[in-house]
Design an enzyme around this catalytic site. Structure first.
Site, mmCIF file in Angstrom:
data_model
loop_
_atom_site.group_PDB
_atom_site.id
_atom_site.type_symbol
_atom_site.label_atom_id
_atom_site.label_comp_id
_atom_site.label_asym_id
_atom_site.label_seq_id
_atom_site.Cartn_x
_atom_site.Cartn_y
_atom_site.Cartn_z
ATOM 1 N N PRO A 279 0.990 -1.108 -0.199
ATOM 2 C CG PRO A 279 -0.053 -0.957 2.277
ATOM 3 C CD PRO A 279 1.115 -2.131 1.226
ATOM 4 C CB CYS A 362 5.437 29.852 -18.085
ATOM 5 S SG CYS A 362 6.153 31.125 -16.854
ATOM 6 C CE1 TYR A 391 2.716 7.021 -6.125
ATOM 7 C CE2 TYR A 391 0.437 6.807 -5.272
ATOM 8 C CZ TYR A 391 1.750 6.204 -5.508
ATOM 9 O OH TYR A 391 1.885 4.739 -5.407
HETATM 10 N N1 LLP Z 1 3.034 -1.617 -6.059
HETATM 11 C C1 LLP Z 1 3.513 -1.258 -7.263
HETATM 12 C C2 LLP Z 1 4.118 -2.375 -7.765
HETATM 13 C C3 LLP Z 1 3.041 0.054 -7.840
HETATM 14 O O1 LLP Z 1 3.415 0.178 -8.884
HETATM 15 C C4 LLP Z 1 2.563 1.028 -7.041
HETATM 16 C C5 LLP Z 1 2.161 2.266 -7.448
HETATM 17 C C6 LLP Z 1 2.055 0.381 -5.529
HETATM 18 C C7 LLP Z 1 2.360 -0.766 -5.069
HETATM 19 C C8 LLP Z 1 1.374 1.533 -4.681
HETATM 20 O O2 LLP Z 1 0.051 2.085 -5.030
HETATM 21 P P1 LLP Z 1 -0.779 2.845 -4.062
HETATM 22 O O3 LLP Z 1 -1.249 1.954 -3.046
HETATM 23 O O4 LLP Z 1 0.004 3.899 -3.800
HETATM 24 O O5 LLP Z 1 -2.183 3.199 -4.986
HETATM 25 N N2 LLP Z 1 1.304 8.812 -9.601
HETATM 26 C C9 LLP Z 1 -0.084 8.227 -9.515
HETATM 27 C C10 LLP Z 1 0.042 6.860 -8.924
HETATM 28 C C11 LLP Z 1 0.907 5.760 -9.509
HETATM 29 C C12 LLP Z 1 1.021 4.512 -8.862
HETATM 30 C C13 LLP Z 1 2.232 3.878 -9.223
HETATM 31 N N3 LLP Z 1 2.545 2.605 -8.770
HETATM 32 C C14 LLP Z 1 -1.168 9.046 -8.714
HETATM 33 O O6 LLP Z 1 -0.524 10.142 -8.374
HETATM 34 O O7 LLP Z 1 -1.978 8.565 -8.642
#
Ligand code: LLP
Length: 442
Positions: A279, A362, A391
């Protein structure tokens, strides 16, 4: 569930007044509540308690060392995706056997670094990566445990296209139909292929999508066993949602999602499998706010434009994914209670007019919110951008040569600067070398 609330018309992080903090430390400023991080970590532990997983916090969501160190102290493992993140994990004091290493493009150098650091498990994304890890492990005289990241061809309909990773059209994982033979004993000299990894996207709003991925995983398990292989662990990835607005707060229950996933996983756990989850945002998103100051207000053709000191350089999510972040003044007379209720403009009682909240960069795409209903704002006042713990800083840049903001952690009535604001000197430090005459003959 989180430590940000309005009391006597001002926003607090735990027992720290954020109006005072912004005037002491300046803006833009990220503020993380350690109590909230701990509460979210515990509630994930609870939601997944039937399978007692290794919880590996996804470093990419919030990479600040103080945050990582705190979560490690709470008992978290870490999910890393680069040599830089391994370096952070080590500095944060994570034990290597609680670190999982994912990513489609691991370089030879990163693999060597991970092996030398003794990390627990590689999540491998291609056959050629398996061969590279096998060969580097051989050179180091080590045996390495790996999981295969499968591409299950499962996507959640509500996940943004840019962060949906489980579908067949994405670059992620090995198509599941090619995965079973990779577990055959003896296929690699220096690898033990022991795990199945699937991360289908981020965020995932429907438990049904995880369950579909688990159907695929279960048939892979059966195929692997038929070929004489043995799976020891299943990693469900991350993507568990955070609450970004009032509508979602009614829709998403982490506890229900966890219960559904655990029930399904336990059905095929006569095999003594270990479980891992990764997570990120469900722990960090609502443990952070971004404080930004109103620099100017101006009247556009048809609406007011609020120009603040944080833009896409600080919080890219609205620009990149059309992501919604609640925004509300840090001082809001008469406001008391949980931020999401206060900022819910559908209540209409405190709301004023529809405005665009834009940054100083800009580019037309530089905004934090478009057509957002906010109370009347004044120049110089501080706004809070909520759900900014995931993020946000980790995706911030120095675009337009603006230094990245400072980060602060709060616990009870105390705070500590967790990252200093970048100065002009920081912006140019690595380039000063280039001002010297050319000196390297070819
Ligand atoms: N495991 C893997 C292999 C991942 O690629 C990711 C996120 C996670 C776990 C964690 O995901 P989470 O639990 O945080 O949703 N920049 C984007 C999100 C990109 C996620 C990339 N991978 C945003 O701002 O929503």
């Amino acid at each position: 569930m989180d430590g940000f609330a309005y009391k006597n018309g001002v926003l607090w992080a735990e027992r720290v007044n954020l109006e005072t903090l912004a005037s002491t430390l300046g803006t833009p400023l990220f503020v993380y509540s350690l109590g909230t991080l701990a509460a979210h970590f515990r509630s994930l532990q609870q939601a997944f308690s039937p399978i007692d997983p290794l919880i590996c916090f996804s470093v990419k969501s919030c990479s600040n060392l103080s945050v990582l160190k705190f979560l490690v102290e709470q008992g978290s493992g870490l999910d890393v995706v680069s040599g830089g993140e391994i370096h952070r994990a080590m500095l944060a004091g994570a034990s290597p056997d609680t670190i999982v290493f994912a990513g489609v493009g691991k370089s030879a150098q990163e693999i060597r670094y991970a092996i030398d650091s003794g990390i627990h498990l590689f999540n491998v994304e291609s056959e050629s990566e398996l061969e590279r890890i096998d060969s580097i492990a051989g050179e180091s005289g080590r045996h390495v445990k790996v999981s295969i990241r499968i591409n299950p061809d499962v996507a959640d309909a509500d996940t943004p296209q840019k962060t949906s990773t489980g579908g067949r059209q994405t670059k992620f994982g090995i198509p599941v139909t090619r995965a079973a033979r990779l577990y055959s004993p003896g296929l690699y000299d220096n690898l033990r292929v022991v795990g199945i990894h699937a991360h289908i996207g981020s965020p995932i709003y429907n438990a049904a999508s995880y369950l579909s991925a688990l159907d695929v995983i279960e048939s892979l398990l059966i195929d692997v066993e038929r070929l004489g292989g043995k799976v020891e662990s299943i990693n469900m990835g991350g993507g568990f949602p955070a609450i970004y607005d009032a509508v979602q707060s009614e829709r998403v229950s982490l506890q229900e999602m966890g219960a559904a996933i655990c029930t399904r996983l336990l059905k095929f756990n006569t095999r003594g499998l270990r479980f891992v989850i990764e997570p990120g945002r469900s722990i960090s998103a609502n443990a952070g706010v971004l404080l930004t100051r109103v620099e100017y207000l101006k009247d556009g053709w048809d609406r007011q434009i609020i120009i603040v000191d944080a833009g896409m350089n600080v919080l890219l999510r609205p620009t990149l994914y059309s992501a919604h972040h609640c925004i509300w003044p840090v001082r809001s007379d008469g406001s008391d209670g949980h931020w999401i209720e206060v900022t819910d403009s559908s209540r209409g009682d405190k709301a004023g007019q529809s405005v665009d909240v834009v940054g100083p960069i800009c580019e037309t795409g530089d905004y934090l919110a478009l057509a957002r209903t906010l109370p009347q704002l004044t120049q110089g006042e501080t706004l809070a951008v909520f759900s900014a713990g995931a993020y946000a800083m980790s995706m911030a840049s120095q675009y337009n040569s603006r230094g990245r903001p400072a980060e602060v952690v709060v616990q009870g009535n105390q705070y500590r600067v967790a990252r200093q604001r970048e100065s002009y000197e920081d912006l140019t430090a690595l380039e000063l070398v280039g001002l010297d005459p050319l000196e390297h003959p070819v």
